[in-house]
Enzyme design. Structure first.
Site, PDB file in Angstrom:
ATOM      1  N   GLU A 145       0.827   4.127  10.479  1.00 57.72           N
ATOM      2  CA  GLU A 145      -0.645   4.218  10.552  1.00 57.72           C
ATOM      3  C   GLU A 145      -1.080   5.418  11.389  1.00 57.72           C
ATOM      4  O   GLU A 145      -2.106   5.376  12.066  1.00 57.72           O
ATOM      5  CB  GLU A 145      -1.235   2.943  11.167  1.00 57.72           C
ATOM      6  CG  GLU A 145      -0.901   1.684  10.420  1.00 57.72           C
ATOM      7  CD  GLU A 145      -1.901   1.375   9.341  1.00 57.72           C
ATOM      8  OE1 GLU A 145      -2.808   2.202   9.114  1.00 57.72           O
ATOM      9  OE2 GLU A 145      -1.758   0.315   8.716  1.00 57.72           O
ATOM     10  N   ARG A 193      -5.842   0.396  11.401  1.00 53.95           N
ATOM     11  CA  ARG A 193      -5.604   0.912  12.755  1.00 53.95           C
ATOM     12  C   ARG A 193      -6.409   0.118  13.778  1.00 53.95           C
ATOM     13  O   ARG A 193      -5.949  -0.129  14.901  1.00 53.95           O
ATOM     14  CB  ARG A 193      -5.995   2.396  12.820  1.00 53.95           C
ATOM     15  CG  ARG A 193      -5.054   3.294  12.040  1.00 53.95           C
ATOM     16  CD  ARG A 193      -5.652   4.698  11.843  1.00 53.95           C
ATOM     17  NE  ARG A 193      -4.721   5.594  11.174  1.00 53.95           N
ATOM     18  CZ  ARG A 193      -5.031   6.823  10.770  1.00 53.95           C
ATOM     19  NH1 ARG A 193      -6.262   7.295  10.962  1.00 53.95           N
ATOM     20  NH2 ARG A 193      -4.140   7.583  10.174  1.00 53.95           N
ATOM     21  N   PHE A 229       0.862  -1.195   0.000  1.00 50.90           N
ATOM     22  CA  PHE A 229       0.000   0.000   0.000  1.00 50.90           C
ATOM     23  C   PHE A 229       0.886   1.229   0.000  1.00 50.90           C
ATOM     24  O   PHE A 229       1.650   1.449   0.961  1.00 50.90           O
ATOM     25  CB  PHE A 229      -0.852  -0.062   1.276  1.00 50.90           C
ATOM     26  CG  PHE A 229      -1.731   1.119   1.571  1.00 50.90           C
ATOM     27  CD1 PHE A 229      -3.033   1.180   1.085  1.00 50.90           C
ATOM     28  CD2 PHE A 229      -1.289   2.143   2.413  1.00 50.90           C
ATOM     29  CE1 PHE A 229      -3.870   2.242   1.417  1.00 50.90           C
ATOM     30  CE2 PHE A 229      -2.127   3.213   2.747  1.00 50.90           C
ATOM     31  CZ  PHE A 229      -3.433   3.249   2.247  1.00 50.90           C
ATOM     32  N   GLY A 281       4.519  12.410   5.076  1.00 55.10           N
ATOM     33  CA  GLY A 281       4.223  11.264   5.937  1.00 55.10           C
ATOM     34  C   GLY A 281       2.920  11.481   6.686  1.00 55.10           C
ATOM     35  O   GLY A 281       1.864  10.980   6.294  1.00 55.10           O
ATOM     36  N   SER A 282       2.964  12.306   7.734  1.00 51.15           N
ATOM     37  CA  SER A 282       1.740  12.602   8.497  1.00 51.15           C
ATOM     38  C   SER A 282       0.732  13.389   7.667  1.00 51.15           C
ATOM     39  O   SER A 282      -0.457  13.394   7.973  1.00 51.15           O
ATOM     40  CB  SER A 282       2.090  13.405   9.758  1.00 51.15           C
ATOM     41  OG  SER A 282       2.926  12.640  10.597  1.00 51.15           O
ATOM     42  N   ARG A 317      13.435 -16.546  38.645  1.00 48.96           N
ATOM     43  CA  ARG A 317      14.714 -15.874  38.885  1.00 48.96           C
ATOM     44  C   ARG A 317      14.875 -15.574  40.375  1.00 48.96           C
ATOM     45  O   ARG A 317      14.047 -14.856  40.960  1.00 48.96           O
ATOM     46  CB  ARG A 317      14.765 -14.578  38.062  1.00 48.96           C
ATOM     47  CG  ARG A 317      15.997 -13.742  38.285  1.00 48.96           C
ATOM     48  CD  ARG A 317      17.229 -14.401  37.724  1.00 48.96           C
ATOM     49  NE  ARG A 317      18.398 -13.540  37.838  1.00 48.96           N
ATOM     50  CZ  ARG A 317      19.640 -13.954  37.683  1.00 48.96           C
ATOM     51  NH1 ARG A 317      19.893 -15.235  37.390  1.00 48.96           N
ATOM     52  NH2 ARG A 317      20.634 -13.113  37.787  1.00 48.96           N
ATOM     53  N   HIS A 368       1.716   8.583  17.219  1.00 40.27           N
ATOM     54  CA  HIS A 368       1.094   8.774  18.533  1.00 40.27           C
ATOM     55  C   HIS A 368       0.503  10.185  18.651  1.00 40.27           C
ATOM     56  O   HIS A 368      -0.637  10.367  19.101  1.00 40.27           O
ATOM     57  CB  HIS A 368       2.206   8.555  19.573  1.00 40.27           C
ATOM     58  CG  HIS A 368       1.744   8.480  20.980  1.00 40.27           C
ATOM     59  ND1 HIS A 368       0.908   7.489  21.443  1.00 40.27           N
ATOM     60  CD2 HIS A 368       2.023   9.281  22.052  1.00 40.27           C
ATOM     61  CE1 HIS A 368       0.691   7.668  22.736  1.00 40.27           C
ATOM     62  NE2 HIS A 368       1.343   8.744  23.120  1.00 40.27           N
ATOM     63  N   ASP A 369       1.270  11.191  18.217  1.00 42.44           N
ATOM     64  CA  ASP A 369       0.801  12.574  18.355  1.00 42.44           C
ATOM     65  C   ASP A 369      -0.308  12.903  17.367  1.00 42.44           C
ATOM     66  O   ASP A 369      -1.237  13.649  17.693  1.00 42.44           O
ATOM     67  CB  ASP A 369       1.980  13.549  18.168  1.00 42.44           C
ATOM     68  CG  ASP A 369       2.920  13.536  19.372  1.00 42.44           C
ATOM     69  OD1 ASP A 369       2.501  13.063  20.444  1.00 42.44           O
ATOM     70  OD2 ASP A 369       4.073  13.986  19.229  1.00 42.44           O
TER      71      ASP A 369
END
Ligand code: TGC
Ligand code: FAD
Length: 392
Positions: A371, A251, A136, A144-145, A276, A374-375
């Site tokens: 995808e 997403r 895709f 990008g964004s 452990r 975060h921001d």
């Protein structure tokens, strides 16, 4: 790598919310991951190679087009089954889940939703069986964004379109037979085009030197005067909303997938904490380690509830894009934090390939970026609740 002893946590008995079919679908994916992914994935991640031999297994568990109707070769399942399959695959490795996400939500979905009947019949069965793999192309080196600024373009040359431009960071590109590519026409309107390997002027150089998603193949798509047949244009939707509609589906799958990665890190750390011994007792007996584990299972449980509820709304067709953004953002952030804490619980062993945690941790750096970062997802929520657009 250590044997795969994974046991899935279900602290709130969420299995009671699942149908028998959901559980069967999940079990098939879980068994397959244990058998065919866990034993080999560390080696492929270390050598930065996609394990092509798992393609047929992905097809068999319904990971290629879980919700695409059976008449086109899909599994005809609901959205919760789709989510559970993504969860189980990403429990094994985010890169393998990427391959399945791209094939299903970013290649099969647009052909199914925006394509015509000839395109559906030509491509979907071969993509569902894994005979053809797809990629895709939305992101570009300078966009990008902000994909709406793309410069990849096509011109109407009478009996064909002439495509020029370049896409970057494209999962599956190095081996895909089919690329769904987003490009602007002469009026600047975005359309989807199906580009096939072998078309003159189309190349897919691989991107090397990744420290993340090493078992997933990433590449560029270069279009140098590529003649695309007119019948390869997706006719039923155009504009930026068309690729963004595909992203909604992918997403949503990631919101589930991230839970799988988190579960694997938690389960590994829990087991390690009981085995452990330091200062004469299992490290799991120390309050600081219990705090980490207790917070992990709390966050996993909250993420499971978010994903399940979103799945119910997806099945009803009522989930909004902003609701999907919230789940993708929350669940990936939850997973990356759990990976980091779990890594610390294993001390030095946590940085080795003996355990899956460091690989998950590095993979999730891509998952929190692709995808929609975060921001960007936070700003989508911000826009939804205030009505004020931070992107303009
Ligand atoms: P904006 O003006 O808000 O919207 C343009 C048009 O699109 C509509 N729309 C959507 N439609 C469907 N689903 C959505 N989620 C939608 N979001 C918006 C919107 O209604 C509008 O329609 P219309 O008819 O009015 O024209 O667009 P914008 O340019 O301001 O950008 C908004 C923004 C920043 C949220 C968007 O561009 C964005 O989501 N950016 C992030 C880019 C991104 O996620 N790229 C992913 C590339 S693919 C990938 O990463 C694959 S990794 C795969 C793997 O390996 O798993
Ligand atoms: P940029 O957009 O340059 O962002 C850089 C930083 O600026 C980020 O922190 C971002 O959040 C921030 N930022 C940007 N805009 C704003 C703003 N308005 N307000 C505040 N902060 C902002 N793409 C595809 O099309 N197909 C694929 O198959 C695909 N696979 C991928 C696989 C991998 C391994 C990776 C890493 C990426 C993949 N991508 C793919 C691309 C991915 O979607 C982009 O990397 C992502 O959308 C971010 O774009 P960018 O890297 O250009 O970052």
């Amino acid at each position: 790598m250590k044997p795969d002893l994974f046991e899935a946590p279900d602290y709130y008995n969420l299995d009671e919310l699942l149908s028998d079919e959901h559980k069967l679908v999940r079990q098939a994916a879980r068994d397959w991951v244990k058998r065919d992914v866990s034993p080999i994935i560390e080696e492929y991640a270390q050598k930065a190679e996609f394990p092509e031999q798992i393609i047929s297994g992905l097809a068999e568990i319904g990971a290629f087009g879980p919700y695409i109707p059976e008449e086109y070769g899909g599994a005809g399942l609901d959205q919760i089954s789709y989510g559970l399959i993504m969860q189980e695959i990403e429990r094994g490795d985010s890169g393998v889940r990427s391959t399945a996400s791209v094939q299903s939500s970013l290649v099969m979905y647009p052909i199914w939703k925006y394509g015509n009947e000839e395109q559906r019949k030509k491509y979907l069965p071969k993509l569902a069986s894994g005979e053809w793999m797809g990629c895709f192309g939305l992101t570009e080196p300078d966009h990008g964004s902000n994909p709406g600024g793309m410069t990849t373009n096509f011109k109407d040359k009478g009996d064909h379109y002439l495509l020029n431009g370049a896409k970057m960071w494209i999962s599956n590109a190095p081996f895909a037979q089919v690329a769904v590519v987003w490009a602007k026409n002469e009026e600047g309107r975005i359309h989807g085009l199906i580009v096939e390997r072998g078309m003159e002027g189309f190349s897919t150089p691989e991107t090397h030197n990744k420290w993340s998603l090493r078992a997933s193949a990433t590449g560029e798509l270069i279009f140098d005067n590529v003649k695309v047949p007119k019948e390869n244009l997706l006719p039923n939707k155009s504009g930026l909303g068309a690729p963004l509609g595909c992203l909604d589906s992918a997403r949503y799958g990631i919101a589930w997938g991230a839970i799988g990665a988190a579960m694997d890190c938690y389960d590994t750390a829990l087991r390690y904490s009981k085995e452990r011994i330091q200062f004469g007792k299992p490290i799991g007996q120390f309050q600081l380690q219990q705090k980490k584990l207790a917070e992990m299972i709390t966050e996993i449980t909250k993420a499971q509830l978010l994903a399940w509820r979103l799945g119910v709304m997806r099945n009803a067709g009522t989930a909004t894009s902003a609701q999907i953004s919230m789940a993708k953002r929350n669940n990936v952030d939850m997973a990356i934090n759990i990976a980091r804490e779990a890594r610390q619980m294993l001390g030095g062993m946590g940085i080795t390939g003996e355990y899956s945690i460091m690989r998950h941790s590095m993979n999730l750096e891509s998952v929190i970026t692709y995808e929609g970062t975060h921001d960007i997802h936070l700003l989508i929520t911000g826009l939804d609740i205030t009505g004020l657009n931070a992107f303009q």
